[in-house]
Write a protein that holds these residues in place. Structure first.
Motif, PDB file in Angstrom:
ATOM      1  N   LEU A 117       0.818  -1.206   0.000  1.00 18.97           N
ATOM      2  CA  LEU A 117       0.000   0.000   0.000  1.00 18.97           C
ATOM      3  C   LEU A 117       0.857   1.263   0.000  1.00 18.97           C
ATOM      4  O   LEU A 117       0.574   2.214  -0.734  1.00 18.97           O
ATOM      5  CB  LEU A 117      -0.948   0.007   1.203  1.00 18.97           C
ATOM      6  N   ASP A 118       1.934   1.284   0.779  1.00 16.87           N
ATOM      7  CA  ASP A 118       2.786   2.473   0.827  1.00 16.87           C
ATOM      8  C   ASP A 118       3.438   2.747  -0.526  1.00 16.87           C
ATOM      9  O   ASP A 118       3.586   3.895  -0.941  1.00 16.87           O
ATOM     10  CB  ASP A 118       3.840   2.340   1.923  1.00 16.87           C
ATOM     11  N   TRP A 119       3.791   1.695  -1.242  1.00 14.84           N
ATOM     12  CA  TRP A 119       4.383   1.840  -2.581  1.00 14.84           C
ATOM     13  C   TRP A 119       3.369   2.465  -3.545  1.00 14.84           C
ATOM     14  O   TRP A 119       3.693   3.370  -4.306  1.00 14.84           O
ATOM     15  CB  TRP A 119       4.842   0.471  -3.063  1.00 14.84           C
ATOM     16  N   TYR A 120       2.121   2.015  -3.510  1.00 12.64           N
ATOM     17  CA  TYR A 120       1.076   2.560  -4.377  1.00 12.64           C
ATOM     18  C   TYR A 120       0.766   4.014  -4.032  1.00 12.64           C
ATOM     19  O   TYR A 120       0.521   4.829  -4.917  1.00 12.64           O
ATOM     20  CB  TYR A 120      -0.192   1.718  -4.304  1.00 12.64           C
ATOM     21  N   VAL A 121       0.783   4.336  -2.770  1.00 15.17           N
ATOM     22  CA  VAL A 121       0.545   5.716  -2.344  1.00 15.17           C
ATOM     23  C   VAL A 121       1.674   6.617  -2.842  1.00 15.17           C
ATOM     24  O   VAL A 121       1.420   7.727  -3.347  1.00 15.17           O
ATOM     25  CB  VAL A 121       0.394   5.807  -0.811  1.00 15.17           C
ATOM     26  N   LYS A 122       2.899   6.163  -2.751  1.00 18.39           N
ATOM     27  CA  LYS A 122       4.037   6.943  -3.245  1.00 18.39           C
ATOM     28  C   LYS A 122       3.919   7.177  -4.746  1.00 18.39           C
ATOM     29  O   LYS A 122       4.153   8.291  -5.230  1.00 18.39           O
ATOM     30  CB  LYS A 122       5.356   6.243  -2.931  1.00 18.39           C
ATOM     31  N   ILE A 123       3.561   6.141  -5.493  1.00 20.55           N
ATOM     32  CA  ILE A 123       3.409   6.275  -6.945  1.00 20.55           C
ATOM     33  C   ILE A 123       2.286   7.256  -7.264  1.00 20.55           C
ATOM     34  O   ILE A 123       2.413   8.093  -8.158  1.00 20.55           O
ATOM     35  CB  ILE A 123       3.152   4.902  -7.595  1.00 20.55           C
ATOM     36  N   ALA A 124       1.186   7.171  -6.546  1.00 26.68           N
ATOM     37  CA  ALA A 124       0.055   8.068  -6.787  1.00 26.68           C
ATOM     38  C   ALA A 124       0.441   9.520  -6.494  1.00 26.68           C
ATOM     39  O   ALA A 124       0.090  10.430  -7.264  1.00 26.68           O
ATOM     40  CB  ALA A 124      -1.136   7.654  -5.935  1.00 26.68           C
ATOM     41  N   VAL A 125       1.170   9.757  -5.408  1.00 27.57           N
ATOM     42  CA  VAL A 125       1.572  11.115  -5.043  1.00 27.57           C
ATOM     43  C   VAL A 125       2.549  11.680  -6.074  1.00 27.57           C
ATOM     44  O   VAL A 125       2.410  12.828  -6.517  1.00 27.57           O
ATOM     45  CB  VAL A 125       2.179  11.142  -3.624  1.00 27.57           C
ATOM     46  N   VAL A 126       3.521  10.889  -6.482  1.00 24.68           N
ATOM     47  CA  VAL A 126       4.498  11.356  -7.475  1.00 24.68           C
ATOM     48  C   VAL A 126       3.797  11.617  -8.812  1.00 24.68           C
ATOM     49  O   VAL A 126       4.057  12.632  -9.477  1.00 24.68           O
ATOM     50  CB  VAL A 126       5.647  10.328  -7.631  1.00 24.68           C
ATOM     51  N   SER A 127       2.899  10.737  -9.226  1.00 23.45           N
ATOM     52  CA  SER A 127       2.168  10.931 -10.477  1.00 23.45           C
ATOM     53  C   SER A 127       1.316  12.190 -10.433  1.00 23.45           C
ATOM     54  O   SER A 127       1.263  12.952 -11.404  1.00 23.45           O
ATOM     55  CB  SER A 127       1.283   9.720 -10.769  1.00 23.45           C
ATOM     56  N   ALA A 128       0.647  12.427  -9.326  1.00 19.55           N
ATOM     57  CA  ALA A 128      -0.169  13.633  -9.182  1.00 19.55           C
ATOM     58  C   ALA A 128       0.711  14.882  -9.214  1.00 19.55           C
ATOM     59  O   ALA A 128       0.327  15.902  -9.805  1.00 19.55           O
ATOM     60  CB  ALA A 128      -0.973  13.569  -7.890  1.00 19.55           C
ATOM     61  N   ALA A 129       1.871  14.814  -8.599  1.00 15.81           N
ATOM     62  CA  ALA A 129       2.775  15.969  -8.602  1.00 15.81           C
ATOM     63  C   ALA A 129       3.290  16.258 -10.015  1.00 15.81           C
ATOM     64  O   ALA A 129       3.347  17.423 -10.439  1.00 15.81           O
ATOM     65  CB  ALA A 129       3.943  15.724  -7.659  1.00 15.81           C
ATOM     66  N   ILE A 130       3.645  15.221 -10.743  1.00 19.28           N
ATOM     67  CA  ILE A 130       4.117  15.406 -12.117  1.00 19.28           C
ATOM     68  C   ILE A 130       2.988  15.970 -12.990  1.00 19.28           C
ATOM     69  O   ILE A 130       3.198  16.908 -13.759  1.00 19.28           O
ATOM     70  CB  ILE A 130       4.660  14.086 -12.690  1.00 19.28           C
ATOM     71  N   GLY A 131       1.806  15.417 -12.876  1.00 19.27           N
ATOM     72  CA  GLY A 131       0.666  15.907 -13.653  1.00 19.27           C
ATOM     73  C   GLY A 131       0.323  17.346 -13.315  1.00 19.27           C
ATOM     74  O   GLY A 131       0.055  18.158 -14.198  1.00 19.27           O
ATOM     75  N   GLY A 132       0.352  17.670 -12.045  1.00 16.75           N
ATOM     76  CA  GLY A 132       0.080  19.044 -11.620  1.00 16.75           C
ATOM     77  C   GLY A 132       1.118  20.019 -12.135  1.00 16.75           C
ATOM     78  O   GLY A 132       0.785  21.132 -12.557  1.00 16.75           O
ATOM     79  N   SER A 133       2.372  19.610 -12.114  1.00 13.80           N
ATOM     80  CA  SER A 133       3.414  20.506 -12.611  1.00 13.80           C
ATOM     81  C   SER A 133       3.298  20.703 -14.121  1.00 13.80           C
ATOM     82  O   SER A 133       3.554  21.810 -14.632  1.00 13.80           O
ATOM     83  CB  SER A 133       4.802  19.983 -12.241  1.00 13.80           C
ATOM     84  N   MET A 134       2.892  19.675 -14.845  1.00 15.58           N
ATOM     85  CA  MET A 134       2.678  19.814 -16.284  1.00 15.58           C
ATOM     86  C   MET A 134       1.528  20.782 -16.573  1.00 15.58           C
ATOM     87  O   MET A 134       1.624  21.638 -17.464  1.00 15.58           O
ATOM     88  CB  MET A 134       2.407  18.451 -16.920  1.00 15.58           C
ATOM     89  N   GLU A 135       0.448  20.651 -15.833  1.00 18.41           N
ATOM     90  CA  GLU A 135      -0.684  21.569 -16.001  1.00 18.41           C
ATOM     91  C   GLU A 135      -0.275  22.998 -15.668  1.00 18.41           C
ATOM     92  O   GLU A 135      -0.637  23.936 -16.391  1.00 18.41           O
ATOM     93  CB  GLU A 135      -1.854  21.148 -15.106  1.00 18.41           C
ATOM     94  N   TYR A 136       0.455  23.187 -14.599  1.00 22.11           N
ATOM     95  CA  TYR A 136       0.918  24.514 -14.205  1.00 22.11           C
ATOM     96  C   TYR A 136       1.785  25.133 -15.303  1.00 22.11           C
ATOM     97  O   TYR A 136       1.628  26.295 -15.658  1.00 22.11           O
ATOM     98  CB  TYR A 136       1.699  24.416 -12.889  1.00 22.11           C
ATOM     99  N   PHE A 137       2.684  24.337 -15.864  1.00 22.56           N
ATOM    100  CA  PHE A 137       3.555  24.810 -16.940  1.00 22.56           C
ATOM    101  C   PHE A 137       2.735  25.229 -18.156  1.00 22.56           C
ATOM    102  O   PHE A 137       2.981  26.280 -18.763  1.00 22.56           O
ATOM    103  CB  PHE A 137       4.555  23.710 -17.327  1.00 22.56           C
ATOM    104  N   MET A 138       1.729  24.416 -18.528  1.00 28.54           N
ATOM    105  CA  MET A 138       0.904  24.739 -19.696  1.00 28.54           C
ATOM    106  C   MET A 138       0.082  25.999 -19.471  1.00 28.54           C
ATOM    107  O   MET A 138      -0.108  26.796 -20.387  1.00 28.54           O
ATOM    108  CB  MET A 138       0.017  23.559 -20.064  1.00 28.54           C
ATOM    109  N   ILE A 139      -0.404  26.206 -18.269  1.00 26.81           N
ATOM    110  CA  ILE A 139      -1.178  27.411 -17.970  1.00 26.81           C
ATOM    111  C   ILE A 139      -0.276  28.641 -18.003  1.00 26.81           C
ATOM    112  O   ILE A 139      -0.627  29.672 -18.583  1.00 26.81           O
ATOM    113  CB  ILE A 139      -1.879  27.274 -16.601  1.00 26.81           C
ATOM    114  N   LYS A 140       0.907  28.549 -17.398  1.00 25.97           N
ATOM    115  CA  LYS A 140       1.817  29.694 -17.330  1.00 25.97           C
ATOM    116  C   LYS A 140       2.385  30.068 -18.695  1.00 25.97           C
ATOM    117  O   LYS A 140       2.687  31.231 -18.940  1.00 25.97           O
ATOM    118  CB  LYS A 140       2.977  29.404 -16.368  1.00 25.97           C
ATOM    119  N   THR A 141       2.549  29.115 -19.609  1.00 25.56           N
ATOM    120  CA  THR A 141       3.116  29.419 -20.925  1.00 25.56           C
ATOM    121  C   THR A 141       2.057  29.809 -21.937  1.00 25.56           C
ATOM    122  O   THR A 141       2.385  30.154 -23.066  1.00 25.56           O
ATOM    123  CB  THR A 141       3.903  28.214 -21.473  1.00 25.56           C
TER     124      THR A 141
END
Length: 71
Positions: free
Chosen positions: A4-28
């Protein structure tokens, strides 16, 4: 729930990467550019020139008309 801890880590990292991509697209201004390009594409597709080109490049246009008449 051994990993479970491994899946939670993957979910958090994936959400962070997706959020940063969205932020970059909005700012540019990516979404604004895409909206303009899509509007231009739709306007071109509905223009008489594009319709004439579509009809001229369709080698099966006669077959399609004949099939519609028979059905």
């Amino acid at each position: 729930m051994k990993f479970l801890d491994w899946y939670v880590k993957i979910a958090v990292v994936s959400a962070a990467i997706g959020g940063s991509m969205e932020y970059f697209m909005i700012k540019t201004g990516f979404y604004d550019k895409v909206t303009v390009l899509e509007a231009e594409k739709k306007a071109w597709e509905n223009s008489p020139e594009a319709q004439a080109m579509r009809e001229a490049l369709n080698p099966w246009r006669k077959l399609d008309v004949d099939e519609r008449k028979h059905s």
